[in-house]
Design a protein around this motif. Sequence first.
Motif, PDB file in Angstrom:
ATOM      1  N   ALA A  35      80.093  24.489   8.770  1.00 44.72           N
ATOM      2  CA  ALA A  35      79.230  25.319   7.928  1.00 44.72           C
ATOM      3  C   ALA A  35      79.923  25.752   6.645  1.00 44.72           C
ATOM      4  N   ALA A  36      79.267  25.445   5.567  1.00 45.53           N
ATOM      5  CA  ALA A  36      79.608  25.958   4.247  1.00 45.53           C
ATOM      6  C   ALA A  36      81.068  25.755   3.869  1.00 45.53           C
TER       7      ALA A  36
ATOM      8  N   ARG B  41      79.799  25.894  -1.535  1.00 45.98           N
ATOM      9  CA  ARG B  41      79.349  26.282  -0.201  1.00 45.98           C
ATOM     10  C   ARG B  41      77.853  26.035  -0.026  1.00 45.98           C
TER      11      ARG B  41
ATOM     12  N   GLY C  38      76.427  23.146   2.462  1.00 49.76           N
ATOM     13  CA  GLY C  38      75.480  23.582   3.485  1.00 49.76           C
ATOM     14  C   GLY C  38      74.176  22.820   3.393  1.00 49.76           C
TER      15      GLY C  38
ATOM     16  N   GLY D 187      71.721  28.866   4.176  1.00 52.29           N
ATOM     17  CA  GLY D 187      72.827  29.247   5.042  1.00 52.29           C
ATOM     18  C   GLY D 187      74.161  29.242   4.320  1.00 52.29           C
ATOM     19  N   GLY D 188      74.398  28.219   3.505  1.00 55.74           N
ATOM     20  CA  GLY D 188      75.639  28.153   2.739  1.00 55.74           C
ATOM     21  C   GLY D 188      75.764  29.292   1.745  1.00 55.74           C
TER      22      GLY D 188
ATOM     23  N   TYR E  46      76.423  32.537   3.699  1.00 57.76           N
ATOM     24  CA  TYR E  46      77.805  32.535   4.177  1.00 57.76           C
ATOM     25  C   TYR E  46      78.759  32.895   3.043  1.00 57.76           C
ATOM     26  N   ASP E  47      78.532  32.333   1.869  1.00 55.67           N
ATOM     27  CA  ASP E  47      79.373  32.628   0.717  1.00 55.67           C
ATOM     28  C   ASP E  47      79.313  34.109   0.356  1.00 55.67           C
TER      29      ASP E  47
ATOM     30  N   GLN F 208      78.566  36.588   2.280  1.00 59.98           N
ATOM     31  CA  GLN F 208      79.215  37.372   3.327  1.00 59.98           C
ATOM     32  C   GLN F 208      80.731  37.299   3.185  1.00 59.98           C
ATOM     33  N   GLN F 209      81.263  36.130   2.856  1.00 57.50           N
ATOM     34  CA  GLN F 209      82.709  35.977   2.674  1.00 57.50           C
ATOM     35  C   GLN F 209      83.214  36.779   1.486  1.00 57.50           C
TER      36      GLN F 209
ATOM     37  N   TRP G 273      77.569  42.451   7.621  1.00 53.32           N
ATOM     38  CA  TRP G 273      76.839  42.252   8.865  1.00 53.32           C
ATOM     39  C   TRP G 273      77.470  43.065   9.900  1.00 53.32           C
TER      40      TRP G 273
END
Length: 76
Positions: free
Chosen positions: A17-18, A26, A30, A62-63, A66-67, A69-70, A76
């Motif tokens: 993922a990503a 990312r 994704g 999703g990618g 995820y980016d 969130q990183q 989350w």
Amino acid sequence: MRYTALTLVVISGMVLAACGQTTASRSLSGGAMGAAGGAALGAIGGNAGLGAAVGAGAGLLGGYLYDQQQKGNIDW
């Protein structure tokens, strides 16, 4: 057989993922992985093109998420 293929695609997507460091890389990775997984599932269901389109959209989103969130923009 279908459940085995679905399980393999989902696990592969989670593992890969990503990949990347930037938002664009990312999101694009994704999207590419989502398109591949969607095409595989769509081929099983009878419409690979639709599966690829839906998978690409889901992978792109999703990618991106995820980016974000990183980077700490989503907690989350």
